[in-house]
Scaffold this active site. Structure first.
Site, PDB file in Angstrom:
ATOM      1  N   GLU A 135      56.463   6.793  39.212  1.00  0.00           N
ATOM      2  CA  GLU A 135      55.017   6.583  39.075  1.00  0.00           C
ATOM      3  C   GLU A 135      54.518   5.596  40.121  1.00  0.00           C
ATOM      4  OE1 GLU A 135      54.567   5.464  34.977  1.00  0.00           O
ATOM      5  OE2 GLU A 135      55.066   7.483  34.282  1.00  0.00           O
ATOM      6  N   CYS A 151      56.953  14.051  38.898  1.00  0.00           N
ATOM      7  CA  CYS A 151      57.760  14.350  37.713  1.00  0.00           C
ATOM      8  C   CYS A 151      59.242  14.428  38.076  1.00  0.00           C
ATOM      9  CB  CYS A 151      57.339  15.683  37.105  1.00  0.00           C
ATOM     10  SG  CYS A 151      55.769  15.613  36.221  1.00  0.00           S
ATOM     11  N   GLU A 164      61.313  16.792  37.357  1.00  0.00           N
ATOM     12  CA  GLU A 164      61.655  18.134  37.836  1.00  0.00           C
ATOM     13  C   GLU A 164      61.366  18.258  39.332  1.00  0.00           C
ATOM     14  OE1 GLU A 164      59.843  17.228  35.240  1.00  0.00           O
ATOM     15  OE2 GLU A 164      59.804  18.733  33.668  1.00  0.00           O
ATOM     16  N   CYS A 179      55.398  19.968  32.207  1.00  0.00           N
ATOM     17  CA  CYS A 179      53.973  20.167  32.491  1.00  0.00           C
ATOM     18  C   CYS A 179      53.773  21.495  33.216  1.00  0.00           C
ATOM     19  CB  CYS A 179      53.424  18.999  33.315  1.00  0.00           C
ATOM     20  SG  CYS A 179      53.868  19.036  35.053  1.00  0.00           S
ATOM     21  N   CYS A 216      55.024  21.690  36.847  1.00  0.00           N
ATOM     22  CA  CYS A 216      56.488  21.785  36.966  1.00  0.00           C
ATOM     23  C   CYS A 216      56.990  23.154  36.532  1.00  0.00           C
ATOM     24  CB  CYS A 216      57.172  20.666  36.184  1.00  0.00           C
ATOM     25  SG  CYS A 216      57.054  19.082  37.042  1.00  0.00           S
TER      26      CYS A 216
HETATM   27  N1  THU Z   1      56.906  13.754  33.183  1.00  0.00           N
HETATM   28  C1  THU Z   1      57.985  14.322  33.812  1.00  0.00           C
HETATM   29  O1  THU Z   1      58.621  13.689  34.661  1.00  0.00           O
HETATM   30  N2  THU Z   1      58.328  15.574  33.472  1.00  0.00           N
HETATM   31  C2  THU Z   1      57.718  16.322  32.508  1.00  0.00           C
HETATM   32  O2  THU Z   1      58.139  17.441  32.261  1.00  0.00           O
HETATM   33  C3  THU Z   1      56.556  15.798  31.805  1.00  0.00           C
HETATM   34  C4  THU Z   1      56.110  14.436  32.189  1.00  0.00           C
HETATM   35  C5  THU Z   1      56.542  12.381  33.529  1.00  0.00           C
HETATM   36  C6  THU Z   1      55.247  12.190  34.278  1.00  0.00           C
HETATM   37  C7  THU Z   1      54.914  10.762  33.938  1.00  0.00           C
HETATM   38  O3  THU Z   1      55.619   9.902  34.820  1.00  0.00           O
HETATM   39  C8  THU Z   1      55.471  10.581  32.538  1.00  0.00           C
HETATM   40  O4  THU Z   1      56.416  11.635  32.345  1.00  0.00           O
HETATM   41  C9  THU Z   1      54.439  10.621  31.427  1.00  0.00           C
HETATM   42  O5  THU Z   1      53.653  11.737  31.512  1.00  0.00           O
END
Ligand code: THU
Length: 127
Positions: A45, A54, A56, A87, A90
């Site tokens: 982040e 993310c 993935e 999400c 992804c």
């Molecule tokens: N996030 C992922 O890394 N992968 C997912 O499949 C869903 C969400 C992360 C994005 C963000 O850094 C945190 O999870 C909260 O949404």
């Protein structure tokens, strides 16, 4: 040759290294490519929130940089969830490097909860 039993520990290690000071929601993803290689990624982040990526996305980038193009199996793990659901972005990203035989494992604090095919993950996707 690597196999899918390595995916959960790899994703757990990646999640333990996640950089998520804003959401406090670590995620790890691990890929077994069709060439038999393993790759991992975690969410990263940024204070400019839309710039985060993310887990993935990171794992797919590692696979591409490693010279592979096709996911045999991907495992996504979030220790703070019963079940992590990828999400929309992804799902599309995974789809573009998958085949109809690709397996998508979704794991939470109790381990793997669901295993999906690409058609189940993202029906009617853009191709
Ligand atoms: N996030 C992922 O890394 N992968 C997912 O499949 C869903 C969400 C992360 C994005 C963000 O850094 C945190 O999870 C909260 O949404």
């Amino acid at each position: 040759m690597n196999n899918s039993s390595s995916l959960l520990p790899l994703a757990q290690t990646a999640a333990s290294r996640a950089h998520c000071p804003y959401s406090h929601f670590p995620v790890g993803a691990a890929i077994l490519s069709t060439a038999g290689n393993l790759y991992a990624g975690c969410n990263v982040e940024n204070i400019s929130f839309p710039e985060g990526s993310c887990a993935e996305t990171g794992a797919i980038a590692a696979m591409i940089a490693g010279g592979d193009r096709t996911i045999a199996e991907i495992l996504i793990y979030a220790p703070a969830a019963d079940l992590i659901t990828p999400c929309g972005g992804c799902r599309q990203r995974i789809a573009e490097f998958s085949t109809p035989d690709t397996l998508i494992h979704l794991a939470g604090s109790n381990g793997i909860e669901q295993t999906l095919t690409l058609e189940q993950l993202l029906p009617g996707r853009f191709k």
